[in-house]
Design an enzyme around this catalytic site. Structure first.
Site, short mmCIF file in Angstrom:
data_model
loop_
_atom_site.label_atom_id
_atom_site.label_comp_id
_atom_site.label_asym_id
_atom_site.label_seq_id
_atom_site.Cartn_x
_atom_site.Cartn_y
_atom_site.Cartn_z
N CYS A 179 0.90 -1.31 -0.11
CA CYS A 179 -0.04 0.08 -0.12
C CYS A 179 0.72 1.32 0.10
O CYS A 179 0.38 2.43 -0.23
CB CYS A 179 -1.03 -0.04 1.47
SG CYS A 179 -1.79 -1.42 1.29
N HIS A 319 -2.84 7.60 5.88
CA HIS A 319 -3.24 6.44 5.13
C HIS A 319 -4.69 5.88 5.68
O HIS A 319 -5.38 5.41 4.74
CB HIS A 319 -2.40 5.30 5.64
CG HIS A 319 -1.98 3.95 4.76
ND1 HIS A 319 -2.10 4.20 3.50
CD2 HIS A 319 -2.56 3.12 5.18
CE1 HIS A 319 -2.24 2.95 3.02
NE2 HIS A 319 -2.26 2.18 3.77
N GLU A 330 -1.75 5.21 13.63
CA GLU A 330 -1.34 6.54 12.97
C GLU A 330 -1.85 7.72 13.61
O GLU A 330 -1.02 8.59 13.57
CB GLU A 330 -2.31 6.31 11.49
CG GLU A 330 -1.67 7.00 10.43
CD GLU A 330 -2.21 6.93 9.05
OE1 GLU A 330 -2.96 6.24 8.84
OE2 GLU A 330 -1.52 7.47 8.09
N LYS A 351 -10.02 7.74 2.34
CA LYS A 351 -10.82 6.34 1.97
C LYS A 351 -12.17 5.99 2.27
O LYS A 351 -12.61 4.89 1.67
CB LYS A 351 -9.65 5.11 2.76
CG LYS A 351 -8.11 5.15 2.15
CD LYS A 351 -7.51 4.19 2.74
CE LYS A 351 -6.29 3.94 1.87
NZ LYS A 351 -4.97 5.09 2.34
N HIS A 356 -9.94 1.69 -0.46
CA HIS A 356 -8.55 1.68 -0.47
C HIS A 356 -7.97 1.36 -1.74
O HIS A 356 -8.10 0.16 -2.09
CB HIS A 356 -8.08 0.51 0.60
CG HIS A 356 -6.67 0.43 1.03
ND1 HIS A 356 -5.71 1.23 0.20
CD2 HIS A 356 -6.01 0.04 2.08
CE1 HIS A 356 -4.47 0.92 0.78
NE2 HIS A 356 -4.69 0.26 1.93
N PHE A 415 1.99 -3.07 4.01
CA PHE A 415 2.20 -4.41 4.37
C PHE A 415 3.67 -4.53 3.97
O PHE A 415 4.11 -4.04 3.03
CB PHE A 415 1.39 -5.63 3.76
CG PHE A 415 0.17 -5.85 4.33
CD1 PHE A 415 -0.42 -5.14 5.39
CD2 PHE A 415 -0.47 -6.89 4.06
CE1 PHE A 415 -1.56 -5.48 5.93
CE2 PHE A 415 -1.80 -7.24 4.53
CZ PHE A 415 -2.38 -6.49 5.43
#
Lengths: 429, 426
Positions: A179, A319, A330, A351, A356, A415
């Site tokens: 991502c 994110h 975050e 998002k 996403h 990831f």
């Protein structure tokens, strides 16, 4: 283990002078629209387009919802003979977005120096569908003519096609860090220009993971929302009741250019790229470090690179995936980097409106930062029904709001532990 | 010598030819049977568990990831690096990787079979149900950045990083970008390299469909009773030879180097394998599987790499070509090299490592860095990587007075990279 003196930052190395880098074109294909203006308008309206998946029969999958790019039409006039065989959904999105970005940057009507032009693009892990597995892979019929389908999924196909579109002879780079892929691509594109390796870079990201394998795989990891009955409100970053992310798809392409060169050719400068940070969490493959290490260091690195105080940042596009863990950590990282100011600075995760977009997420979210600066408007925070008290950040209002700001920061987390932060600055007009 | 020079201080390499730095050099001296087939260059039977110190890392990674992690483990040993020596945030990890392959979904095989209807088609809704019994980490096995993640964990590296999925130039991209960060003072040490996935049957089949693979010669080879490592073996991978079968042979493998500043390397007592002098990338900009036969972009790439190294083509004593048997690409490389070295008086020696290593794709162009000093030390090109015909103006003998070597990579996608290294006098 003792830390050796050699590990101290080397002061003897002369800091290399950086060139200014600007954005002169943006193109987007997203679930909100097939162009950047349509996408931006959809975002400001707080449009919610998530629905039950139509791309494949998702009945009986734990998560059956997604933000799909609907009724998309590839601009076939942009293809050359023989290129059809290389196209998958992510490639198609990228081609249209690249054309839009190049048109906005007026690259179709000016001469560019090929050897100083490069591509640096983030792409995802797209794969063939179940039909291909039925017909080719399971029976191991690799010599079957339909096997050419797999050619569409070779990793650097997209960048290669984009390189052809822009005539890049200064190198074609494809990055995959899950991502964080396109956030990283933007950062490396910025550095290529800032440190003199290129004058113009086509950058961005493209992805489509709306397929049975990804739907199964992310569900097994418990990362997807299963609010199948209420798709439009399932992606709810920083809401107390969030239960996972919802797939999006699409592409965002940006043209980064040396400032002096852009001025010289009379390009329309949309914003400046001011700083970039990239770190590795080195913790776990899927989880952020509980103290936010990684994203904290990436944001600090970007601020340092931009040479600005954290209090100069007016908006952070996080994110914010809508998973419990990501959003909480975050938020913690933002509080740590921005301190008390984090309560006065605006934060949002878009998002909730795009889903996403995985490898394309960093690019489209940076584009939103650029548009926010250009128009001095904050994207709304949608789908917040009860703000999570554990996420102590100041979310943007639920309706689009005017806000004077000079800098905006976009975060990406992937990831595998890669984290990026990239800062856009307003260009005075 | 400058304290800020960048030096290569270790190699971790796993290929079908050998494992480790010294073993690869030894393999180049070997005069026995030449590798001739995908099987010869493959690592299907490789057991990463025997090479990775933290075996838990292998629980949710692919076979290729295991090869990559084995190489990084080997690098740590070869470089004598003690984890913790450099500050975590000052260590960069830069990886070249292959991207997703269809075999990454093999973890769903039982679910796919269970979801297959009598007509042979996999039912999507049924797969939605049957897949829930697959291992929770199935998706993670296919991540293309597993080696970056676990390599970083192994090294406790939290600094800048990247993962390039750019085919044959991937490992060079990793190295060049890591070196730039080092040169700018943004990091103190980097691990850079790449790993390939030739074992993946679908990956190889895709190359075959594109007409890039050489036809298998196993049958003929079985009848060939001349075990040799000679370039004359007709069934060996012989780039640049007009009578060689067309096409490449994909190889499994991984190769990573450690790169740091000379002064810091000396301070920790590291052995220097070579000096990194500069690198560059380039592209034809013609799209997939299209190369400019005139080699304009490759010539520009080599020129930029020489400029980055601050030397001219007349300083080059050795060229380690990236040619791998795809004739259209090899010809571009040859044409570019002829133009760069058009002055016969300054011609370097030319060698082709793919003869021994196969086409290492995303791992290619790294092992060469560690071999340069050995080649100079021995004063000759090992027969195993030399050429059997004169490619004027290139030499088969080495001029040791010219201490710089060019390492090239080129791909059928018209993408190129070039790295310049200087031999280290032991």
């Amino acid at each position: 283990m003792t830390t050796n003196a050699a590990s101290a930052p080397n002061q003897s190395i002369k800091r290399q002078q950086k060139r200014r880098v600007v954005v002169t074109g943006i193109g987007a294909v997203t679930p909100l629209g097939h162009t950047l203006p349509d996408t931006w308008n959809g975002l400001l309206e707080g449009k919610l387009v998530a629905a039950l998946i139509k791309r494949f029969d998702a009945t009986d999958y734990p998560s059956q919802i997604a933000y799909e790019v609907a009724d998309f039409k590839l601009r076939r006039d942009l293809l050359q003979t023989g290129e059809e065989m290389y196209l998958n959904d992510a490639t198609r999105f990228a081609i249209n977005a690249a054309a839009e970005a190049m048109e906005q940057a007026k690259l179709t009507s000016v001469q560019i120096e090929p050897s100083r032009t490069a591509v640096c693009f983030g792409n995802g892990l797209t794969c063939p569908g179940l039909d291909w597995y039925s017909e080719v892979y399971l029976p191991k019929k690799f010599d079957d003519p339909s096997f050419t389908n797999h050619i569409r999924f070779f990793a650097d196909q997209i960048s290669s096609l984009l390189g052809r579109m822009i005539g890049a002879q200064g190198g074609v780079t494809t990055i995959h860090t899950a991502c964080a892929s396109s956030g990283q691509a933007l950062g490396e594109a910025y550095e290529m220009i800032a440190y003199g390796d290129a004058d113009l870079v086509l950058t961005g990201g493209s992805d489509s993971m709306i397929n049975p394998f990804s739907a199964a795989g992310f569900a097994l990891l418990g990362a997807l929302s299963d609010r199948n009955e209420e798709p439009t409100t399932a992606s709810r970053p920083f809401d107390r009741g969030r239960d996972g992310f919802v797939f999006g798809e699409g592409a965002c392409v940006l043209i980064f250019e040396d400032y002096e060169r852009a001025i010289q050719r009379g390009a329309n400068i949309i914003a400046e790229v001011c700083g970039y940070g990239v770190t590795e969490s080195a913790y776990r493959i899927t989880d952020l470090h509980p103290e936010g290490r990684g994203p904290i260091e990436a944001m600090e690195m970007a601020l340092n690179d931009a040479g600005i105080e954290s209090s100069a940042v007016g908006y952070v596009n996080v994110h914010g995936t809508s998973t419990q863990l990501n959003d909480r950590i975050e938020a913690l990282a933002i509080a740590k980097v921005f301190g008390e100011y984090s309560q006065r600075m605006f934060v949002s995760s878009t998002k909730s409106m795009t889903g996403h977009m995985i490898a394309a997420a960093g690019a489209i979210e940076f584009a939103f930062c650029v548009m926010a600066l250009k128009h001095q408007l904050l994207p709304p925070s949608i789908n917040i029904f009860e703000a999570d008290p554990d996420c102590r950040i100041s979310l943007t209002p639920k309706k689009v709001t005017a806000h004077a700001m000079r800098y905006a920061l976009s975060n990406s987390v992937g990831f595998g532990g890669s984290n990026t932060a990239i800062i856009a600055g307003r260009i005075d007009t | 010598m400058s304290a800020d020079e960048l030096v290569v201080t270790g190699l971790g390499a796993v290929t079908a030819a050998a494992i480790g730095s010294q073993a690869h050099w030894d393999r180049l001296q070997y005069r026995g049977k030449s590798p001739c087939s995908a099987e010869d260059y493959g690592l299907a039977q490789f057991k990463a568990t025997e090479h990775v110190r933290d075996r838990r890392q292998l629980k949710s990674v692919s076979h290729a990831d295991g090869i990559g992690l084995s190489a990084i483990n080997g690098l740590i040993t070869d470089s004598g690096y003690q984890v913790g020596y450099y500050r975590s945030e000052r260590i960069g990890v830069y990886v070249g990787a292959a991207g997703a392959t269809v075999a990454d979904n093999d973890g769903y095989m039982d679910a796919l079979i269970a979801a297959t209807e009598p007509n042979g088609r996999v039912s999507s809704p049924r797969f939605g149900k049957t897949s829930t019994t697959s291992r929770p980490v199935t998706l993670l096995v296919g991540l293309a950045n597993n080696v970056l993640c676990y390599g970083s964990l192994l090294l406790d590296a939290r600094g800048p990083n990247s993962n390039y999925v750019s085919s044959s130039t991937s490992a060079h991209l990793a190295l060049i970008n890591a070196a730039k960060r080092l040169a700018r003072g943004q990091i103190d040490m980097a691990v850079a390299g790449g790993y390939s996935v030739a074992t993946d049957p679908a990956y190889a089949a895709m190359f075959k469909k594109l007409g890039l693979l050489r036809d298998e010669v196993a049958e003929e080879r079985a009848q060939d009773n001349s075990p040799n490592n000679s370039p004359n073996n007709p069934y060996a991978l012989r780039p640049f030879q007009s009578d060689a079968p067309a096409g490449t042979i994909l190889a499994d493998g991984a190769a990573f180097v450690m790169i740091e500043r000379r002064a810091a390397a000396a301070a920790r007592g590291a052995k220097v394998l070579a000096q990194y002098c500069g690198g560059a990338i380039g592209s034809d900009g013609l799209g997939p599987k299209r190369c400019d036969p005139n080699g304009v972009a490759l010539i520009a790439t080599i020129t930029r790499a020489l400029a980055a190294a601050g030397i001219s083509s007349s300083d080059i004593g050795l060229v380690l070509s990236g040619a791998s048997g795809v004739q259209a690409v090899d010809q571009v490389e040859l044409r570019a090299l002829r133009q760069i070295f058009n002055d016969g008086a300054h011609s370097p020696a030319l060698a082709v490592t793919s003869r021994v290593l196969g086409n290492l794709m995303e791992a290619g162009g790294i092992i060469e860095l560690a071999l340069v000093s050995e080649i100079y030390e021995s004063a000759r090109i090992p027969e195993s990587i030399s050429l059997d015909v004169a490619l004027s103006p290139f030499q088969q003998t080495l001029n040791r007075a010219k201490p710089y070597a060019l390492v090239l990579r080129s791909s059928p996608w018209g993408e190129y990279s070039c790295v310049v290294v200087k031999r280290e006098v032991v």
